[in-house]
Design a protein around this motif. Structure first.
Motif, mmCIF file in Angstrom:
data_model
loop_
_atom_site.group_PDB
_atom_site.id
_atom_site.type_symbol
_atom_site.label_atom_id
_atom_site.label_comp_id
_atom_site.label_asym_id
_atom_site.label_seq_id
_atom_site.Cartn_x
_atom_site.Cartn_y
_atom_site.Cartn_z
ATOM 1 N N SER A 1 57.980 -8.146 36.768
ATOM 2 C CA SER A 1 56.165 -8.799 36.297
ATOM 3 C C SER A 1 56.474 -9.684 37.164
ATOM 4 O O SER A 1 55.451 -10.575 37.115
ATOM 5 C CB SER A 1 56.489 -9.001 34.820
ATOM 6 N N THR A 2 57.824 -10.812 37.056
ATOM 7 C CA THR A 2 57.694 -12.198 38.057
ATOM 8 C C THR A 2 57.752 -11.460 39.702
ATOM 9 O O THR A 2 57.498 -12.180 40.409
ATOM 10 C CB THR A 2 58.130 -13.068 37.598
ATOM 11 N N GLY A 3 57.604 -10.290 39.876
ATOM 12 C CA GLY A 3 57.892 -9.749 42.007
ATOM 13 C C GLY A 3 58.688 -10.582 42.182
ATOM 14 O O GLY A 3 59.162 -10.965 43.458
ATOM 15 N N VAL A 4 60.284 -10.349 41.208
ATOM 16 C CA VAL A 4 60.986 -10.893 42.142
ATOM 17 C C VAL A 4 62.045 -9.237 42.154
ATOM 18 O O VAL A 4 61.740 -7.577 41.294
ATOM 19 C CB VAL A 4 62.584 -11.077 41.042
ATOM 20 N N THR A 5 63.040 -8.397 43.305
ATOM 21 C CA THR A 5 63.138 -7.652 44.152
ATOM 22 C C THR A 5 64.737 -7.583 43.278
ATOM 23 O O THR A 5 65.205 -8.526 43.491
ATOM 24 C CB THR A 5 63.108 -7.511 45.788
ATOM 25 N N VAL A 6 64.761 -6.427 42.843
ATOM 26 C CA VAL A 6 66.553 -6.279 42.344
ATOM 27 C C VAL A 6 67.269 -5.079 43.408
ATOM 28 O O VAL A 6 66.481 -3.908 43.067
ATOM 29 C CB VAL A 6 66.835 -5.669 40.814
#
Length: 318
Positions: free
Chosen positions: A86-91
């Motif tokens: 939801s915050t655009g952080v890639t994992v």
């Protein structure tokens, strides 16, 4: 890039060169990070590396510059994936690095049960109490002809199966609805009823899902041979720990070897930690941790960061 490794002591204790990560930016390594320490430590981070340190929604929100979280492991349960997405952080994660290590750990357990080496070792300095330098106090048995049951025929399950075949063991696989059965398709797939009752060893290699949580429970343990051994190098919550402790104490099964627990570190009243059964072996989540496996893991972390910065992130989870 500001890179923060929240729990570097889970990867090495000085024998690996983490400076390879400095090619991507400024690197800050912490041996471990408590929940309360994480927000301050990652507030300026562009990239966070974590093995066990929790990247909760609150912690992700505390890092406004965060672009990438690398799980220094295969599992990603320490990361709130919904919050990251939801915050655009890639994992990203690292898969496959520990397959040989875990497979040999499983067979170390199996061989110890077959040979009773730990028990004989403990007694070998006390030979004045024995008439000759040999003992039949702890019965041993051949692995050849015994049956190993595997739950989860992925890469690690396959590696374990191949080792078992080399020892002349028979292999059974627990049938799973919807499985393509593409790995070692020649091996018999059995229903739960037939599977558990025919195995001398049962080894868990399936992922933890709502369907597999506590898949080893009182009912399942009751289906196993009283001479059978249970091995878990997968995920702790696959086992109902209280049920296993009871099964051991009542002689429902012969023994168990456990590398993972439902919570780590375990509570002092964990029923397996407090169980003193002589054929219960517990190791502290070390099946994955050979030096070769950790070198492969570090290389995977490097690759994940490199490919992310190149715009084509490898091993992307979200």
């Amino acid at each position: 890039m500001n890179i923060v490794f929240l729990d570097a002591s889970t990867l090495h204790s000085g024998e690996l060169d983490l400076s390879v990560l400095e090619q991507f930016g400024t690197l800050t390594c912490y041996p471990a990070s408590s929940e309360s320490e994480i927000p301050e430590r990652i507030k300026s981070a562009d990239i966070v590396i974590t093995n066990k340190a929790l990247m909760t929604a609150a912690n992700i929100a505390a890092a406004p510059h965060l672009k990438l979280i690398v799980s220094c492991a295969t599992g990603v349960n320490q990361i709130d994936l919904h919050a990251a997405k939801s915050t655009g952080v890639t994992v990203s994660n690292v898969a496959g690095y520990s397959t040989p290590s875990v497979a040999q750990h499983v067979f170390t357990y199996i061989l110890n049960f077959a040979t009773q080496i730990p028990q004989f070792n403990a007694e070998s300095r006390d030979w004045p109490n024995f008439p000759i330098f040999t003992s039949l106090a702890h019965p041993c048995f051949d692995l050849e002809g015994k049956t190993l049951g595997i739950i989860g025929m992925g890469a690690i399950g396959e590696a374990v199966a191949k080792l078992a075949i080399a020892f002349g063991m028979r292999i059974l696989v627990l049938e799973r609805q919807g499985s393509p059965n593409s790995t070692l398709p020649e091996l018999p797939r059995l229903s739960a009823e037939a599977f558990y009752s025919n195995c001398d060893f049962v080894s868990l290699h399936c992922p933890l899902t709502p369907d597999t949580e506590k898949c080893i429970n009182t009912s399942v343990l009751g289906k196993m041979k009283s001479s059978a051994y249970l091995i878990n190098t997968g995920r702790g919550p696959l086992i109902d720990e209280a049920a296993l402790a009871q099964a051991l104490s009542e002689g429902t099964i012969a023994g168990a070897a456990i590398d993972v627990l439902s919570s780590e570190p375990p509570a002092t009243d964990n029923p397996l930690i407090t169980c003193d059964h002589p054929q219960l072996v517990i190791t502290p989540h070390t099946a994955w941790s050979t030096i070769e496996a950790r070198k492969r893991l570090l290389a995977g972390v490097v690759n994940n960061i490199e490919t992310f910065l190149e715009g084509a992130p490898a091993n992307k989870i979200v």
